[in-house]
Design an enzyme around this catalytic site. Structure first.
Site, PDB file in Angstrom:
ATOM      1  N   HIS A   1     -98.763 -19.567 -10.088  1.00 55.45           N
ATOM      2  CA  HIS A   1     -97.922 -20.688 -10.483  1.00 55.45           C
ATOM      3  C   HIS A   1     -98.381 -21.796  -9.556  1.00 55.45           C
ATOM      4  CE1 HIS A   1     -94.647 -22.799 -12.157  1.00 55.45           C
ATOM      5  NE2 HIS A   1     -93.725 -22.564 -11.257  1.00 55.45           N
TER       6      HIS A   1
ATOM      7  N   ASP B   1     -92.564 -17.359 -20.308  1.00 51.84           N
ATOM      8  CA  ASP B   1     -92.508 -18.807 -20.045  1.00 51.84           C
ATOM      9  C   ASP B   1     -93.082 -19.636 -21.196  1.00 51.84           C
ATOM     10  OD1 ASP B   1     -92.800 -21.358 -18.988  1.00 51.84           O
ATOM     11  OD2 ASP B   1     -94.176 -20.775 -17.370  1.00 51.84           O
TER      12      ASP B   1
ATOM     13  N   SER C   1    -101.121 -27.950 -14.424  1.00 51.74           N
ATOM     14  CA  SER C   1     -99.756 -27.474 -14.589  1.00 51.74           C
ATOM     15  C   SER C   1     -99.642 -26.082 -13.988  1.00 51.74           C
ATOM     16  CB  SER C   1     -99.428 -27.440 -16.068  1.00 51.74           C
ATOM     17  OG  SER C   1     -98.340 -26.583 -16.300  1.00 51.74           O
TER      18      SER C   1
ATOM     19  N   HIS D   1     -98.015 -23.871 -15.412  1.00 50.72           N
ATOM     20  CA  HIS D   1     -97.609 -23.041 -16.545  1.00 50.72           C
ATOM     21  C   HIS D   1     -98.781 -22.790 -17.477  1.00 50.72           C
ATOM     22  CE1 HIS D   1     -93.396 -23.765 -15.416  1.00 50.72           C
ATOM     23  NE2 HIS D   1     -93.850 -24.955 -15.058  1.00 50.72           N
TER      24      HIS D   1
HETATM   25 ZN   LIG Z   1     -89.317 -23.134 -13.712  1.00 45.52          ZN
HETATM   26 ZN   LIG Z   2     -91.663 -23.061 -11.193  1.00 42.25          ZN
END
Ligand SMILES: [Zn+2]
Ligand SMILES: [Zn+2]
Length: 571
Positions: A156, A210, A381, A383
């Site tokens: 992350h 996610d 990012s 993500h």
């Molecule tokens: Zn989050």
């Molecule tokens: Zn986060």
């Protein structure tokens, strides 16, 4: 051998042996923020994350929004087994100080860096009791009631982010919030795909995953690529470098520090949040910084601008951040000068575009060279993009799939991605906040039952004190201003003394609206005299009449609805 059936007690015969697990998202499914999910088996509750959400522009004066926990506080029979925190971002930890007391201080389980960040923030809340936090790590199983949980490592943009393999009576549930796969990360270990495959291999009932990046094609960019793109900027910069990013983006801070060390630059860390996070991360050895790299402003004045990097917050155009103070010439030590390079190393959170553009313009006018993530891949990012999300589904091979962490459209798109990798549509649940999802080994049902999830707002005054009414009043004030009428009424005659006084703020400019003001004053006189004509002076009646009639009059004239505030004084 004979059977002993007859010795069983009657209630054992009737008691249903159930494998039903309820999944209740209290937040995070209609927003990016206030993540909190409950897993319930019989009356045992496992909580994942206690996050907050930053308010929209339609909520003036609100600091943030936290999850609604009425479902837990209204049902004291439910036993909270513990809270697992996946990582140190505010949308996952931010509500802890506001909710932990109401939850009666359950044990918190999380990784070391996240623990450090939580404890540091807790110092701002001295009235709360000490938190109980137990450290967890990838591969190390913990048992909470009927749930057996094994964390796994994911990438992350903050180290120590955990996914969770939750063995439950309904089978294996894989919980993968905030993740990407990065094979060349900075200040973190590479993605460990084989661990995820191992954990999932006995067969996964449900994957929750996610959805933040579900609308972005391809793969997310590796932090290594970011570093490669930042390198020439550092190499060629002719003056100071001011790099602005999120305070929690530890990996970006590490990149900036390594590049500064590579090109013999000293580094100043500016801004409370950034300083705090760097201090925690360095202490826990998540950041490697050479001795002497970080300096203070006092030393900076003696240093060649070419040898200085400033790391700060403000890449979102936040009004209170360091970068804004620099731009507005309100910073104690730093003024933009020619040859300065300013790097915005973060994406722009929707809604902040204009603010960011203004900062960029001001910087350019003051002579700085500005780099932005749209010009170069100088931000990644945290993500995963579409291909990463599909990879996760393919690694885990779940029977059922439920997208989490995102706005509805992102969840929907993520559901379609799952279909494209052969998860049947009937096995995909697109839920909303508060919806009770019932899961057992061979069935998932998105019920029509809901638990409360309405916004709990926190402002400077307290938690949940701000009601809709207050919010509407603030919106009115912000949009249409305020219109104050001071009327002095003669006690004996019930008539108005003198002219009424009128004060207008944020509604009309008095000098240019003489005609409107005069008409209003005339109307005020009529209303007061009419309202008191039966000689029974009732202040509230006069006030209400003024508020309604003047409000209507002003709307007819201007098509705006200022807050009308009549003050009636008897004299
Ligand atoms: Zn989050
Ligand atoms: Zn986060």
């Amino acid at each position: 051998m004979h059977q002993i059936k007859k010795h069983q007690k009657p209630h054992n015969l009737t008691k249903e042996k159930s494998d039903l697990v309820r999944i209740i998202p209290l937040g995070g499914l209609e927003e990016i923020g206030r993540n909190m999910t409950l897993f319930e088996y019989q009356n045992q509750i496992l909580i994942i994350d206690l996050g907050l959400q930053f308010p929209g522009e339609d909520m003036p004066g609100i600091d943030f929004i936290i999850p609604n926990i009425e479902y837990l506080t209204n049902h004291p029979e439910k036993k909270i087994l513990g809270v697992i925190i996946t990582h140190g971002h505010y949308d996952h930890i931010g509500a802890i100080p506001y909710l932990i007391d109401k939850l009666n201080y359950p044990l918190i389980y999380t990784a070391p860096l996240t623990k450090g960040i939580i404890l540091k923030r807790q110092e701002d809340f001295p009235n709360l009791k000490k938190l109980n936090i137990q450290e967890i790590a990838p591969g190390k199983k913990i048992i909470l009631g009927h749930f057996k949980i094994t964390p796994f490592h994911v990438n992350h943009n903050i180290p120590d982010t955990l996914g969770l393999a939750i063995n439950s009576p309904a089978g294996l549930i894989m919980y993968a919030t905030d993740f990407k796969f990065d094979l060349q990360p900075i200040a973190d270990k590479p993605a460990n795909l084989s661990h995820i495959i191992d954990l999932a291999s006995p067969g996964t009932t449900l994957l929750l995953s996610d959805s933040t990046g579900a609308e972005n094609p391809g793969h997310s960019i590796s932090e290594k690529t970011i570093m490669d793109n930042l390198d020439p900027i550092f190499r060629h910069a002719e003056g100071r470098i001011i790099l602005s990013t999120f305070a929690s983006l530890i990996s970006r801070v590490q990149q900036a520090i390594w590049l500064s060390e590579k090109y013999n630059r000293k580094v100043i860390i500016e801004g409370y949040a950034m300083k705090t996070n760097v201090a925690i991360a360095e202490k826990l050895k998540y950041l490697s910084i050479k001795k002497g790299t970080i300096i203070k402003w006092q030393e900076a004045s003696r240093i060649d601008p070419k040898k200085l990097t400033v790391l700060c917050t403000g890449a979102q155009g936040e009004s209170e951040a360091v970068l804004m103070r620099i731009v507005n010439r309100g910073h104690k030590y730093l003024r933009i000068q020619k040859k300065d390079t300013v790097i915005f190393s973060s994406s722009v959170v929707p809604g902040n575009e204009l603010a960011v553009q203004n900062v960029k313009d001001s910087l350019a006018k003051q002579g700085a060279k500005v780099y932005h993530y749209r010009m170069l891949d100088i931000h990644a990012s945290g993500h995963g993009h579409q291909e990463d999300l599909k990879t996760m589904i393919n690694l885990v091979k779940p029977k059922f799939f439920m997208p989490i962490h995102g706005h509805y459209s992102m969840l929907k798109t993520h559901g379609e991605l799952a279909e494209s990798v052969n998860i049947p549509q009937k096995n995909i649940v697109i839920a909303t906040n508060g919806k009770i999802i019932e899961l057992n080994k061979d069935k998932i049902v998105a019920t029509e039952k809901f638990v409360p999830t309405n916004y709990i707002m926190v402002d400077g005054l307290g938690v949940g004190d701000v009601k809709e009414v207050v919010l509407r009043a603030r919106q009115t004030l912000a949009n249409d201003g305020i219109f104050i009428i001071v009327a002095l009424v003669d006690k004996k005659t019930g008539l108005l003394h003198n002219d009424p006084e009128i004060i207008s703020q944020g509604f009309v400019y008095m000098k240019e609206s003489k005609e409107l003001i005069n008409q209003t004053k005339k109307l005020v006189r009529e209303i007061v005299n009419y309202s008191t004509s039966n000689n029974a002076f009732n202040e509230e009646y006069v006030r209400n009449n003024l508020r309604n009639k003047i409000g209507l009059f002003l709307f007819k004239k201007t098509h705006r609805r200022p807050m009308v505030l009549p003050i009636v004084i008897e004299a």
